[in-house]
Design a protein around this motif. Structure first.
Motif, short mmCIF file in Angstrom:
data_model
loop_
_atom_site.label_atom_id
_atom_site.label_comp_id
_atom_site.label_asym_id
_atom_site.label_seq_id
_atom_site.Cartn_x
_atom_site.Cartn_y
_atom_site.Cartn_z
N ALA A 16 37.27 -11.87 -27.94
CA ALA A 16 37.02 -13.31 -28.07
C ALA A 16 35.63 -13.57 -28.64
CB ALA A 16 37.18 -14.00 -26.72
N LEU A 17 34.64 -12.89 -28.09
CA LEU A 17 33.27 -13.07 -28.57
C LEU A 17 33.12 -12.60 -30.01
CD1 LEU A 17 31.29 -12.00 -25.41
CD2 LEU A 17 31.00 -14.16 -26.63
N ALA A 50 24.89 -14.85 -31.99
CA ALA A 50 25.51 -13.96 -31.01
C ALA A 50 24.99 -14.28 -29.60
CB ALA A 50 25.24 -12.50 -31.36
N SER A 51 23.71 -14.49 -29.48
CA SER A 51 23.12 -14.82 -28.19
C SER A 51 23.66 -16.16 -27.67
CB SER A 51 21.60 -14.89 -28.32
OG SER A 51 21.01 -15.24 -27.10
N ILE A 52 23.77 -17.14 -28.55
CA ILE A 52 24.31 -18.45 -28.17
C ILE A 52 25.77 -18.31 -27.75
CG2 ILE A 52 24.97 -20.71 -29.07
CD1 ILE A 52 22.35 -20.50 -30.82
N ALA A 53 26.54 -17.51 -28.50
CA ALA A 53 27.95 -17.31 -28.18
C ALA A 53 28.11 -16.67 -26.79
CB ALA A 53 28.64 -16.47 -29.25
N ILE A 54 27.26 -15.72 -26.48
CA ILE A 54 27.31 -15.08 -25.16
C ILE A 54 26.99 -16.09 -24.07
CG2 ILE A 54 26.18 -13.37 -23.67
CD1 ILE A 54 25.95 -11.61 -26.25
N ASP A 55 25.98 -16.91 -24.30
CA ASP A 55 25.63 -17.95 -23.32
C ASP A 55 26.80 -18.92 -23.12
OD1 ASP A 55 23.11 -16.84 -22.98
OD2 ASP A 55 22.10 -18.31 -24.28
N LEU A 56 27.43 -19.31 -24.22
CA LEU A 56 28.58 -20.22 -24.14
C LEU A 56 29.74 -19.56 -23.39
CD1 LEU A 56 28.48 -21.77 -27.72
CD2 LEU A 56 28.07 -22.98 -25.55
N ASP A 60 38.87 -19.57 -29.73
CA ASP A 60 38.94 -20.97 -30.16
C ASP A 60 37.94 -21.85 -29.42
OD1 ASP A 60 40.93 -20.37 -32.00
OD2 ASP A 60 42.56 -20.96 -30.67
N ALA A 61 37.86 -21.67 -28.11
CA ALA A 61 36.91 -22.47 -27.32
C ALA A 61 35.47 -22.19 -27.74
CB ALA A 61 37.09 -22.19 -25.83
N LEU A 62 35.17 -20.93 -28.01
CA LEU A 62 33.82 -20.57 -28.45
C LEU A 62 33.50 -21.20 -29.80
CD1 LEU A 62 33.72 -16.85 -27.35
CD2 LEU A 62 32.09 -18.62 -26.65
#
Length: 68
Positions: A16-17, A41-47, A56-58
Motif C-alpha cells: 500500500a505504501l 515517503a516520510s509523509i506517506a508513512i505518517d499518513l 487509494d486512501a494514501l
C-alpha cells in the motif's frame, strides 16, 4: 497471530505504501530517491500511521495535503 499472518499483513502494508508512493512520484515526475521523493515517503508513512492504510486512501490524503 501466526508468523505467516504477520508476514502477509506486513507485505500488504508495504504494498500500500509503495504503490501510493510510486504513483504519487510518477504523476509528478519525481525521482523516488530524490530529496522530494524521500520527503513524500516520510509523509506517506505518517499518513499510514494516522489511519490511511490503503493505497487509494494514501493517495487521496497526499492529494489533499498538496492542496493545503
Amino acid at each position: 497471530m501466526s508468523a505467516t499472518s504477520f508476514s502477509n499483513c506486513l507485505s500488504e502494508d508495504v504494498d500500500a505504501l509503495a504503490g501510493a508512493l510510486y504513483s504519487w512520484c510518477a504523476e509528478r515526475s519525481i525521482k523516488l530517491r530524490s530529496q522530494q521523493g524521500l520527503s513524500i515517503a516520510s509523509i506517506a508513512i505518517d499518513l499510514y500511521h494516522a489511519g490511511y492504510q490503503t493505497q487509494d486512501a494514501l493517495l487521496v490524503a497526499l492529494h489533499e495535503r498538496e492542496l493545503h
